[in-house]
Motif scaffolding. Structure first.
Motif, mmCIF file in Angstrom:
data_model
loop_
_atom_site.group_PDB
_atom_site.id
_atom_site.type_symbol
_atom_site.label_atom_id
_atom_site.label_comp_id
_atom_site.label_asym_id
_atom_site.label_seq_id
_atom_site.Cartn_x
_atom_site.Cartn_y
_atom_site.Cartn_z
ATOM 1 N N GLN A 82 0.738 -1.243 0.083
ATOM 2 C CA GLN A 82 0.026 -0.010 0.017
ATOM 3 C C GLN A 82 0.865 1.246 0.207
ATOM 4 N N GLY A 83 2.168 1.092 0.014
ATOM 5 C CA GLY A 83 3.218 2.177 -0.072
ATOM 6 C C GLY A 83 3.137 3.078 1.086
ATOM 7 N N LYS A 84 2.765 2.392 2.395
ATOM 8 C CA LYS A 84 2.739 3.025 3.571
ATOM 9 C C LYS A 84 4.034 2.910 4.303
ATOM 10 N N LEU A 85 5.207 2.280 3.986
ATOM 11 C CA LEU A 85 6.431 2.303 4.500
ATOM 12 C C LEU A 85 7.322 3.349 3.941
ATOM 13 N N ASN A 86 7.899 4.129 5.171
ATOM 14 C CA ASN A 86 8.601 4.896 4.687
ATOM 15 C C ASN A 86 10.168 4.332 4.641
ATOM 16 N N LEU A 87 10.519 4.227 3.516
ATOM 17 C CA LEU A 87 11.731 3.572 3.181
ATOM 18 C C LEU A 87 12.997 4.340 3.386
ATOM 19 N N GLN A 88 12.720 5.718 3.224
ATOM 20 C CA GLN A 88 13.992 6.658 3.280
ATOM 21 C C GLN A 88 14.122 6.927 4.686
ATOM 22 N N ALA A 89 13.180 6.556 5.692
ATOM 23 C CA ALA A 89 13.277 7.287 7.289
ATOM 24 C C ALA A 89 14.763 6.708 7.750
ATOM 25 N N PRO A 90 15.321 7.637 8.660
ATOM 26 C CA PRO A 90 16.262 7.243 9.156
ATOM 27 C C PRO A 90 16.211 5.885 10.311
ATOM 28 N N TYR A 91 17.204 5.079 10.400
ATOM 29 C CA TYR A 91 17.072 3.729 11.332
ATOM 30 C C TYR A 91 18.263 3.951 12.124
ATOM 31 N N PHE A 92 18.089 3.049 13.140
ATOM 32 C CA PHE A 92 19.197 2.567 13.890
ATOM 33 C C PHE A 92 19.293 1.047 13.717
ATOM 34 N N GLU A 93 20.383 0.547 14.165
ATOM 35 C CA GLU A 93 20.928 -0.724 14.081
ATOM 36 C C GLU A 93 20.770 -1.645 15.380
ATOM 37 N N THR A 94 20.701 -3.040 15.193
ATOM 38 C CA THR A 94 20.680 -3.701 16.581
ATOM 39 C C THR A 94 22.219 -4.295 16.613
ATOM 40 N N ARG A 95 22.592 -4.400 17.785
ATOM 41 C CA ARG A 95 23.781 -5.297 18.021
ATOM 42 C C ARG A 95 23.959 -6.047 19.166
ATOM 43 N N SER A 96 24.338 -7.252 19.024
ATOM 44 C CA SER A 96 24.598 -8.014 19.995
ATOM 45 C C SER A 96 25.666 -7.881 20.929
ATOM 46 N N GLY A 97 25.398 -7.673 22.355
ATOM 47 C CA GLY A 97 26.537 -7.275 23.279
ATOM 48 C C GLY A 97 26.818 -8.556 23.921
ATOM 49 N N SER A 98 27.443 -8.713 25.163
ATOM 50 C CA SER A 98 28.028 -9.666 25.708
ATOM 51 C C SER A 98 26.981 -10.948 26.001
ATOM 52 N N ASN A 99 27.274 -12.139 25.568
ATOM 53 C CA ASN A 99 26.378 -13.309 25.879
ATOM 54 C C ASN A 99 25.236 -13.461 24.958
ATOM 55 N N ILE A 100 25.270 -12.538 23.816
ATOM 56 C CA ILE A 100 24.028 -12.572 22.917
ATOM 57 C C ILE A 100 24.197 -13.105 21.713
ATOM 58 N N LEU A 101 23.879 -14.143 21.103
ATOM 59 C CA LEU A 101 24.218 -14.781 19.895
ATOM 60 C C LEU A 101 23.791 -14.142 18.586
ATOM 61 N N TYR A 102 22.479 -13.626 18.671
ATOM 62 C CA TYR A 102 22.017 -12.933 17.482
ATOM 63 C C TYR A 102 21.002 -12.014 17.999
#
Ligand SMILES: Cc1cc2nc3c(=O)[nH]c(=O)nc-3n(C[C@H](O)[C@H](O)[C@H](O)COP(=O)(O)OP(=O)(O)OC[C@H]3O[C@@H](n4cnc5c(N)ncnc54)[C@H](O)[C@@H]3O)c2cc1C
Length: 418
Positions: A321-341
């Motif tokens: 429906q074109g309702k996703l803003n694909l140009q919007a800024p994003y953040f990333e997720t990262r595994s810290g200590s003891n997190i596999l994924y």
């Protein structure tokens, strides 16, 4: 060239749930392309009970579970193309499949969902020293032979790896008259669910050898013996700890690997889960190509696959429906200590409704922990966990209000409580 709004690759539980949900959310022109003769994927061979407790609030067998989804697919106008192997996917969403009746066919899609599940790690991948006789097969293949073809793969069996499929096969083979002499696990703990250790091993007096691996395969044409050894904390076998077992079959239950060949062929990188790198809508870096179910990350239970894939179907509809803003800024997720994924790997907060759902696994069993969520250096949530294990996928929803920026990094880690 044929044109379709949505092509779902794979008609397992993930593909069916995605197609049903996309249809119910307004995407009507859908085709599921399935390699085998049936819908349901791996559930066809899982004839034991215990599926559906979350989804249907009752304990069903795999075939019972899949038939409920298949009825839902058939009651909608969703086309299914059976015995058709998808052999290519291009960046501009052209899906190529082949079958005996039509030859090679191409479909141009507005959206594509990859739902092709995973494959089992084989003997070649783990390189056990010794001979190369017949009688060494993966646990899922033994399950297929027994439950779909009625063939018992052996009479004296040893199992390497204590994942759930290996545990379930230990019980199944015992019930069919085979002698299961033991299960060895290289880690100091099992990766299977606790309930499967009790119901599949303890109830049948099948020994579990933790911190043990198979160090030799012996047999000329057919397997005759295996040798197992205790390993040290670096997984190196300790000389003098060898035990041998006379067996005709060694089952390998040493891990499932998401089947991402179609994505890697078009240059998409994979995440630590060995699945696609996806955003909060399970969309890859190519707009309109989504990934869901076991091909995205290996799930503990089919109920979780279905819940995830229903949300993927809705996400496809929002995208169409074109309702996703694909140009919007994003953040990333990262595994810290003891997190596999962690999945998702990137989040556009502009496209999140009210809360962000994160799924992750720890890398080793831990007791008395905080799970800590740190966003751009600031702790935004801490959760107490008395015990966590890699075998249990964690699912946490964080309210949108906790995120005061659109960019940066969200880190999940564990921290001792004492
Ligand atoms: C051996 C095994 C035993 C399990 N036992 C349990 C259990 O006891 N309890 C439980 O809750 N969960 C169990 N699970 C987990 C659960 O069943 C799965 O997580 C879930 O069914 C996966 O669904 P899926 O649709 O992602 O993958 P799958 O069921 O694997 O479906 C993928 C589908 O894609 C098709 N496909 C693959 N490649 C192509 C291609 N190139 N072209 C076209 N089609 C393709 C396949 O034929 C298949 O139908 C088990 C999983 C496995 C592997």
């Amino acid at each position: 060239m044929i044109e379709r709004d949505l092509v779902v690759i794979g008609g397992g539980s993930a593909g069916m749930a995605t197609a049903i949900s996309a249809y119910d959310n307004g995407v009507k022109d859908i085709i599921i392309i399935e390699k085998s003769r049936f819908l349901g994927g791996i559930l066809n061979q899982c004839i034991h009970n215990g599926f559906g407790i979350e989804e249907y609030k009752e304990a069903l067998t795999g075939p019972e579970f899949l038939s409920r989804l298949a009825v839902e697919v058939k009651s909608r106008n969703i086309e299914v193309r059976y015995q058709s192997n998808v052999i290519g996917l291009s960046k501009d969403k052209i899906v190529t499949y082949s079958n005996a009746e039509q030859g090679v066919v191409q479909i141009r899609a507005k959206a594509v969902v990859l739902a092709v599940g995973c494959y089992e790690r084989s003997s070649g991948a783990i390189q056990i020293p010794g001979d190369r006789p017949s009688g060494v097969i993966t646990a899922g293949t033994a399950q297929l032979y027994l439950n779909e073809m009625g063939c018992l793969v052996g009479k004296r069996v040893f199992i390497l790896g204590s994942g759930d499929i290996g545990l379930i096969m230990a019980r199944r083979l015992t019930l069919e008259g085979a002698k299961v002499l033991g299960v060895s696990e290289i880690l100091p703990y099992s990766n299977g669910l606790d309930r499967n250790i009790i119901e599949c091993l303890n109830d049948y007096d099948i020994p579990l050898y933790l911190s043990h691996t198979v160090t030799r395969i012996i047999g000329k044409s057919h397997l005759e013996k295996i040798e197992i050894s205790l390993v040290d904390d670096k997984f190196v076998p300790i000389p003098g700890t060898e035990k041998t077992f006379e067996v005709d079959t060694l089952l390998l239950s040493v891990g499932l690997i998401p089947n991402n060949d179609l994505l890697t062929k078009i240059g998409l990188p994979l995440s630590k889960s060995r699945g696609a790198i996806v955003d909060e809508h399970k969309m890859t870096d190519i707009p309109g190509i989504f990934s869901t179910g076991n091909v995205l990350h290996v799930h503990d239970l089919v109920d979780y696959v279905v819940a995830e894939s229903r949300s993927t179907g809705k996400a496809v509809s929002v995208y169409m429906q074109g309702k996703l803003n694909l140009q919007a800024p994003y953040f990333e997720t990262r595994s810290g200590s003891n997190i596999l994924y962690i999945t998702p790997n990137k989040v556009r907060m502009a496209n999140v409704e009210s809360s962000l759902t994160l799924k992750f696994r720890v890398s080793r069993p831990l007791k008395n922990q905080f799970i800590v969520f740190t966003f751009n250096g600031k702790v935004i949530k801490k959760m107490v966990k008395l015990a966590v294990a890699p075998s249990e996928m964690q699912k946490v929803s964080l309210p949108k209000s906790l995120f005061d920026q659109d960019t940066g990094e969200l880190v999940i880690s564990t921290e001792d409580r004492l």
